[in-house]
Design an enzyme around this catalytic site. Structure first.
Site, PDB file in Angstrom:
ATOM      1  N   ARG A 168       0.077   7.162  32.111  1.00 46.77           N
ATOM      2  CA  ARG A 168      -0.973   6.620  32.976  1.00 46.77           C
ATOM      3  C   ARG A 168      -0.697   6.916  34.448  1.00 46.77           C
ATOM      4  O   ARG A 168      -1.611   7.079  35.250  1.00 46.77           O
ATOM      5  CB  ARG A 168      -1.088   5.105  32.749  1.00 46.77           C
ATOM      6  CG  ARG A 168      -2.450   4.574  33.110  1.00 46.77           C
ATOM      7  CD  ARG A 168      -2.662   3.196  32.540  1.00 46.77           C
ATOM      8  NE  ARG A 168      -1.727   2.239  33.092  1.00 46.77           N
ATOM      9  CZ  ARG A 168      -1.188   1.241  32.414  1.00 46.77           C
ATOM     10  NH1 ARG A 168      -1.491   1.070  31.150  1.00 46.77           N
ATOM     11  NH2 ARG A 168      -0.354   0.414  32.986  1.00 46.77           N
ATOM     12  N   ASN A 222      -3.740  -1.126  40.210  1.00 42.01           N
ATOM     13  CA  ASN A 222      -2.651  -0.263  39.744  1.00 42.01           C
ATOM     14  C   ASN A 222      -2.350  -0.481  38.257  1.00 42.01           C
ATOM     15  O   ASN A 222      -1.488   0.181  37.701  1.00 42.01           O
ATOM     16  CB  ASN A 222      -1.392  -0.452  40.597  1.00 42.01           C
ATOM     17  CG  ASN A 222      -0.915  -1.890  40.600  1.00 42.01           C
ATOM     18  OD1 ASN A 222      -1.236  -2.663  39.701  1.00 42.01           O
ATOM     19  ND2 ASN A 222      -0.123  -2.252  41.597  1.00 42.01           N
ATOM     20  N   HIS A 269      -3.343   8.121  37.349  1.00 42.00           N
ATOM     21  CA  HIS A 269      -3.544   7.399  38.611  1.00 42.00           C
ATOM     22  C   HIS A 269      -3.276   8.286  39.801  1.00 42.00           C
ATOM     23  O   HIS A 269      -3.993   8.260  40.793  1.00 42.00           O
ATOM     24  CB  HIS A 269      -2.608   6.194  38.688  1.00 42.00           C
ATOM     25  CG  HIS A 269      -3.183   4.977  38.076  1.00 42.00           C
ATOM     26  ND1 HIS A 269      -3.324   3.790  38.750  1.00 42.00           N
ATOM     27  CD2 HIS A 269      -3.665   4.766  36.838  1.00 42.00           C
ATOM     28  CE1 HIS A 269      -3.861   2.900  37.949  1.00 42.00           C
ATOM     29  NE2 HIS A 269      -4.079   3.463  36.780  1.00 42.00           N
ATOM     30  N   HIS A 275      -5.087   6.257  25.292  1.00 40.87           N
ATOM     31  CA  HIS A 275      -4.899   4.850  24.908  1.00 40.87           C
ATOM     32  C   HIS A 275      -4.360   4.719  23.482  1.00 40.87           C
ATOM     33  O   HIS A 275      -4.204   3.610  22.994  1.00 40.87           O
ATOM     34  CB  HIS A 275      -6.223   4.073  25.055  1.00 40.87           C
ATOM     35  CG  HIS A 275      -6.625   3.855  26.485  1.00 40.87           C
ATOM     36  ND1 HIS A 275      -7.873   3.423  26.858  1.00 40.87           N
ATOM     37  CD2 HIS A 275      -5.937   4.012  27.644  1.00 40.87           C
ATOM     38  CE1 HIS A 275      -7.945   3.334  28.177  1.00 40.87           C
ATOM     39  NE2 HIS A 275      -6.786   3.689  28.681  1.00 40.87           N
TER      40      HIS A 275
HETATM   41  C1  LIG Z   1       0.248  -3.731  41.684  1.00 41.12           C
HETATM   42  O1  LIG Z   1      -0.647  -4.453  42.514  1.00 41.12           O
HETATM   43  C2  LIG Z   1      -0.400  -5.830  42.546  1.00 41.12           C
HETATM   44  C3  LIG Z   1      -1.531  -6.492  43.304  1.00 41.12           C
HETATM   45  O2  LIG Z   1      -1.667  -5.968  44.601  1.00 41.12           O
HETATM   46  C4  LIG Z   1       0.987  -6.067  43.161  1.00 41.12           C
HETATM   47  O3  LIG Z   1       1.272  -7.448  43.194  1.00 41.12           O
HETATM   48  C5  LIG Z   1       2.017  -5.334  42.320  1.00 41.12           C
HETATM   49  O4  LIG Z   1       3.288  -5.467  42.895  1.00 41.12           O
HETATM   50  C6  LIG Z   1       1.669  -3.872  42.192  1.00 41.12           C
HETATM   51  N1  LIG Z   1       2.599  -3.211  41.279  1.00 41.12           N
HETATM   52  C7  LIG Z   1       3.548  -2.403  41.705  1.00 41.12           C
HETATM   53  C8  LIG Z   1       4.375  -1.771  40.639  1.00 41.12           C
HETATM   54  O5  LIG Z   1       3.776  -2.175  42.883  1.00 41.12           O
END
Ligand SMILES: *[C@@H]1O[C@H](CO)[C@@H](O)[C@H](O)[C@H]1NC(C)=O
Ligand SMILES: *[C@@H]1O[C@H](CO)[C@@H](O)[C@H](O)[C@H]1NC(C)=O
Ligand SMILES: *[C@@H]1O[C@H](CO)[C@@H](O)[C@H](O)[C@H]1NC(C)=O
Length: 322
Positions: free
Chosen positions: A60, A92, A64, A190
């Protein structure tokens, strides 16, 4: 032999003179870092042996990366106090496996300092994740360079949330120059991995805002999903292709055709005649055709807005722009 020589001279020419319209190519590192792909593969074999659940997230990650401003490793850049990067943008979908990329980058820097881009590592890792879960072994084009921009807001409108309908899915794919076939084929990814309940629980508990269940879900399947995902569960992970979520196969298409897919964006593939035909065909087919199609679509996706030649840079560490 002739073709190998040709390939080598092509790589050399591309390096020395820089083609005005250079693209990624098969075997870009054959001449400048001949063991690059073998080094990635060896690490991936070791990593998958101890952490097989990373296969889905690593696959994935490539999607992205490519869908947001091209395949340029912008997904890997760490946020700072001042700047939110793509990595921490809300959609994400809890990408994991950044430490895998860092570990492989270290090995590559030791073998060939400053040569192999983080963007290519992501593409090779995705390929190996597929092969190591018994999917197709396909050739990946390389020669991408790393971007210097990573901004959380860039994510908006470039990724398809799991709640997307077919109109929204089509719009994003067509805007990237990808086709409906690429959409349905790449959705087949998936077949491996898991999803948080929160990505689909509205289908179980509040499909139309009236506390109801999504009528497009197989009624006999709903109780099973509800038993795994209680209301407001944000944490539990559910297999996307139950029973074979560690095996890259056509199981996903079987699930979708039986109306047992998790996401609205999976169900949506039944709402267009072309994607529906593909789902129903693959649900009954041996995996060979899907495997060939997947390789083709991954190579196409891997070309999205790539940086080559003098554009971008080769990052020293994948989490940091040089
Ligand atoms: C993905 O986004 C969320 C929400 O903004 C955040 O809290 C989280 O740390 C992010 N994941 C990574 C791996 O950075
Ligand atoms: C599909 O989703 C988009 C974006 O969320 C929305 O604007 C549109 O109305 C939806 N289309 C249908 C047919 O539901
Ligand atoms: C169900 O959805 C509606 C409309 O989006 C919302 O107002 C309501 O709070 C939701 N109910 C629950 C239990 O989440």
């Amino acid at each position: 032999m002739a073709s190998l020589t040709l390939l080598l001279s092509f790589a050399l020419a591309a390096l020395l003179f820089g083609f005005s319209n250079a693209q990624v190519m098969f075997g870009f590192y054959n001449y400048v870092c001949p063991n690059a792909e073998a080094i990635v593969n060896k690490e991936m074999v070791d990593i998958m042996a101890v952490a097989p659940s990373l296969a889905g997230p690593l696959l994935r990650m490539h999607y992205h990366d490519c869908f947001v401003k091209g395949c340029d490793a912008s997904i890997l850049v760490n946020p700072s106090a001042k700047k939110a990067t793509e990595k921490v943008a809300p959609p994400n979908l809890s990408i994991r496996g950044f430490e895998v990329i860092d570990r492989i980058k270290e090995k590559l820097e030791a073998a060939c300092p400053g040569i192999v881009s983080c963007a290519d590592i992501i593409a090779l890792v995705a390929r190996d994740a597929v092969a190591l879960t018994h999917g197709p072994c396909y050739q990946v084009e390389t020669g991408r360079r790393d971007g210097t921009r990573s901004v959380a807001q860039d994510v908006i409108g470039n990724l398809v949330p799991p709640t997307s309908n077919i109109t929204a899915l089509k719009a994003v794919f067509l805007q990237k120059g990808l086709t409906l076939k690429d959409l349905v084929v790449l959705s087949g990814a998936h077949t491996i991995g898991t999803s948080h309940c929160s990505s689909f629980s509205s289908r179980l508990y509040n499909a139309t805002g009236k506390g109801d269940t999504d009528p497009t879900l197989d009624k006999n399947y709903v109780p099973r999903l509800k038993s795994k995902c209680k209301p407001n569960d944000q944490k539990t992970l559910v297999e996307m292709d139950p029973g074979s979520f560690k095996t890259f196969d056509v199981g996903y298409f079987k699930q979708v055709s039986k109306r047992r897919s998790l996401f609205l964006s999976d169900e949506a593939l039944l709402h267009d005649s072309e994607t529906r035909r593909y789902v129903e065909h693959q649900a009954m087919a041996s995996p060979d055709e899907f495997f060939r199609d997947f390789a083709v679509s991954m190579v196409k996706m891997g070309r999205l807005e790539v940086l080559t030649n003098e554009k971008g840079e080769i990052r020293k560490r994948c989490g940091f722009v040089n």
